[in-house]
Motif scaffolding. Structure first.
Motif, short mmCIF file in Angstrom:
data_model
loop_
_atom_site.label_atom_id
_atom_site.label_comp_id
_atom_site.label_asym_id
_atom_site.label_seq_id
_atom_site.Cartn_x
_atom_site.Cartn_y
_atom_site.Cartn_z
N ASP A 32 18.11 51.95 -5.55
CA ASP A 32 18.83 50.75 -6.01
C ASP A 32 17.85 49.76 -6.64
N ASP A 33 18.38 48.85 -7.44
CA ASP A 33 17.58 47.77 -8.04
C ASP A 33 16.32 48.29 -8.72
N ASP A 65 18.42 47.98 -12.34
CA ASP A 65 18.79 46.65 -11.84
C ASP A 65 19.55 45.85 -12.90
N GLU A 103 23.76 48.84 -13.56
CA GLU A 103 24.49 47.73 -12.93
C GLU A 103 24.54 46.56 -13.91
#
Ligand code: C2E
Ligand code: CA
Ligand code: CA
Length: 551
Positions: free
Chosen positions: A443-444, A466, A500
């Protein structure tokens, strides 16, 4: 017990090896007997010009060379038995030694893993989880013996400055010096622990009166007064100390540590630099310090809620799945952002209960979607702290069974930070989860330190770029280059890419042209409650494949 099993194993090995060697000896005996028969027949034929029973008997009676030959099967038989026993025992002992060595190596590795999971890497002091265990043990025996406990939290207030100016290596030296001085102040090194980068804790079991903790606080300040030296630079540590007493201020470790945190905050306002907890402090302390004990109630009383944000396959426009994002509607403070309470929960043990709650809720909803024929993939955020807990895979397996979910339907999102602190332990847990069939996502991506080398080592399925890079892709050339390059890099490593922060159609189109796999962001939907999400699925233009086929 272990010795009995090992002995059984040894005698079984010896039996197998012995029968192997004996088989070769029997073959040798058979060859020797065949040679005797052939030699006897030849002698008989040469002496009599024909083969007859009398001729064979005479050859055996009179021929000296045949006598010697007759003895050979016995020699082979005896020698075979003797050497088979020796070889079998030697080989058996060898296997036994090697098994023992492997076993002790496995035990060493296990011990090492347990040690790293319970100790601070820099100072070798017990870490937060071991400290909590010790306090729990302390509470049990204090209860049994009607005794008291005191906990001190020691914060090195100006440590961040050292870190920022001197860097990691030097600040590690400083923290080691502080740790040594603290261990000198209290009796028994085990009662000192390191809870965070700049926070130490001290457990005093059976203090001689309430003043003892205050006395220790004064000693701590005195012992840390002389400057600490690193690279010829001297550094004066500025400390605050917060004190709580058991049972007066709380009956469990979480409450006690939380209240010690409040006392620590009040100590920063006090000229002495230390404070003993008082209930009136709660009104003056920042919201975050009291929020923690409320989070536990929120979990127990179901004040938390899961929101879902869709993930859509960019190339086909089909709905792929949803990310579960936790929400806290506080009765007094209203909505509290996960960005505020997750990091706080991570600093205590609360994160484990929170993750468990999220898993149960998210798996339950996901199972329901699948029952309705909607094959959504659910993404759940797993905190860095969870990934240092060897129980995590079993906890997840338990929730999966009780909710009727299949591991293939789940993506566990992890951040890079988790891997950097305890790489070996984390990798082992990640590998266990992968073997169980769960997909792992980083993630990120882009905000931490992940290098290509790291990514290659990890059993990942997905990389999430991210939102800070994706949001600006239309206006920032550097972000555009980073996003494009990351997509290619991830694809080369065989990973699927989710972007995202897809906030509009233009970003979606650009990502499509870069070959990005999945989009998530406000353009598709904000995170929404389960009922809204179910409605969104019915009405949105992004449909599941099966549903498109049905229409
Ligand atoms: P995250 O995992 O990076 O989650 C995505 C965050 O981006 C969410 O914030 C979401 O609302 C926001 N977001 C999604 N699309 C867009 C967009 O197009 N534009 C913008 N500006 N933002 C967008 P949220 O829900 O506030 O969550 C914040 C963070 O809190 C999460 O970041 C995650 O790290 C953490 N978090 C949330 N729920 C959980 C949970 O259940 N467990 C754990 N351990 N962490 C969680
Ligand atoms: Ca996430
Ligand atoms: Ca993210």
């Amino acid at each position: 017990m272990v010795i009995a099993i090992a002995n059984n194993l040894l005698s079984e090995n010896v039996r197998v090896l012995k029968s192997e060697v004996s088989r070769t000896a029997y073959q040798a005996v058979a060859v020797a007997v065949a040679s005797i028969i052939i030699a006897t027949l030849l002698v008989c034929y040469y002496q009599n010009g024909e083969i007859s029973l009398q001729g064979i008997v005479d050859a055996q009676k009179n021929n000296f060379a045949l006598w010697i030959l007759d003895g050979i099967p016995f020699v082979f038989g005896f020698w075979g038995q003797y050497s088979s026993s020796i070889i079998a025992y030697q080989a058996g002992a060898l296997i036994f030694d090697q098994t023992q060595e492997l076993r002790s190596r496995a035990e060493d590795l296990e011990k090492k893993a347990t040690y790293t999971a319970t100790h601070d890497v820099i100072t070798d002091l017990p870490n937060r989880s071991l400290f909590y265990d010790r306090v729990e043990q302390g509470i049990i025996s204090a209860n049994n013996q009607n005794k008291h406990l005191s906990i001190l939290l020691v914060e090195i207030v100006n440590f961040k400055e050292v870190y920022d100016t001197l860097g990691r290596t030097s600040s590690d030296h400083i923290i080691k010096q502080i740790s040594s001085r603290l261990q000198g102040v209290v009796l028994g090194a085990d009662s000192v622990a390191k809870l965070d980068g700049n926070i130490f804790s001290i457990l005093i079991t059976d203090p001689a009166g309430e003043q003892e903790a205050e006395l220790v606080a004064e000693y701590i300040q005195k012992v840390l007064e002389p400057a600490l030296v690193v690279e010829r630079l001297s550094f004066a540590a500025h400390t605050n100390v917060g004190i709580v007493h058991f049972p007066e201020h709380g009956e469990d470790v979480d409450t006690l540590v939380q209240k010690a945190g409040v006392a620590l905050y009040m100590a920063s306002k006090d000229k002495d630099g230390f404070a003993v907890y008082e209930p009136s402090f709660d009104q003056h302390s920042p919201r975050r310090l009291t929020l923690m004990s409320e989070l536990r109630h929120a979990i127990e009383r179901n004040q938390l809620e899961l929101y879902y944000q869709p993930k859509v396959s960019i190339q086909t426009g089909e709905l792929y799945g949803a990310e579960a994002l936790v929400r806290w509607h506080h009765p007094k403070h209203g909505f509290i952002s996960p960005d505020e309470f997750i990091p706080m929960a991570e600093r205590t043990r609360m994160i484990k209960s929170l993750t468990l709650w999220v898993l149960k809720e998210a798996f339950k909803h996901c199972a329901e979607w699948h029952r309705q024929g909607k094959e959504l993939i659910i993404s759940v955020n797993i905190s860095a702290k969870d990934l240092h807990d060897p129980e995590l895979p079993d906890l997840i397996a338990g929730v999966a069974v009780s909710t009727g979910i299949k591991p293939e339907w789940v993506v566990l999102e992890i951040t890079e930070g988790s891997i950097i602190t305890y790489p070996e332990l984390t990798l082992e847990i990640m590998e266990r989860l992968t073997k169980m069939g769960y997909k792992l996502s980083i993630d990120d991506y882009g905000t931490g330190y992940s290098s290509l080398a790291y990514l290659k080592k990890m059993p990942l399925t997905e990389l999430k770029i991210d939102r800070s890079f994706v949001q600006d892709i239309l206006h920032s050339e550097s972000d555009d280059v980073i996003v494009n390059a990351t997509i290619n890099l991830a694809h080369n490593l065989g990973l699927q890419v989710t972007a995202e922060g897809v906030e509009n159609e233009q970003i979606m189109d650009k990502l499509k042209s870069y070959g990005c796999d999945i989009a998530q962001g406000f353009y598709l939907s904000r995170p929404i409650a389960i009922t809204d999400f179910n409605q969104w699925m019915e009405s949105s233009q992004w449909q599941m494949k099966e549903e498109v086929a049905l229409n």
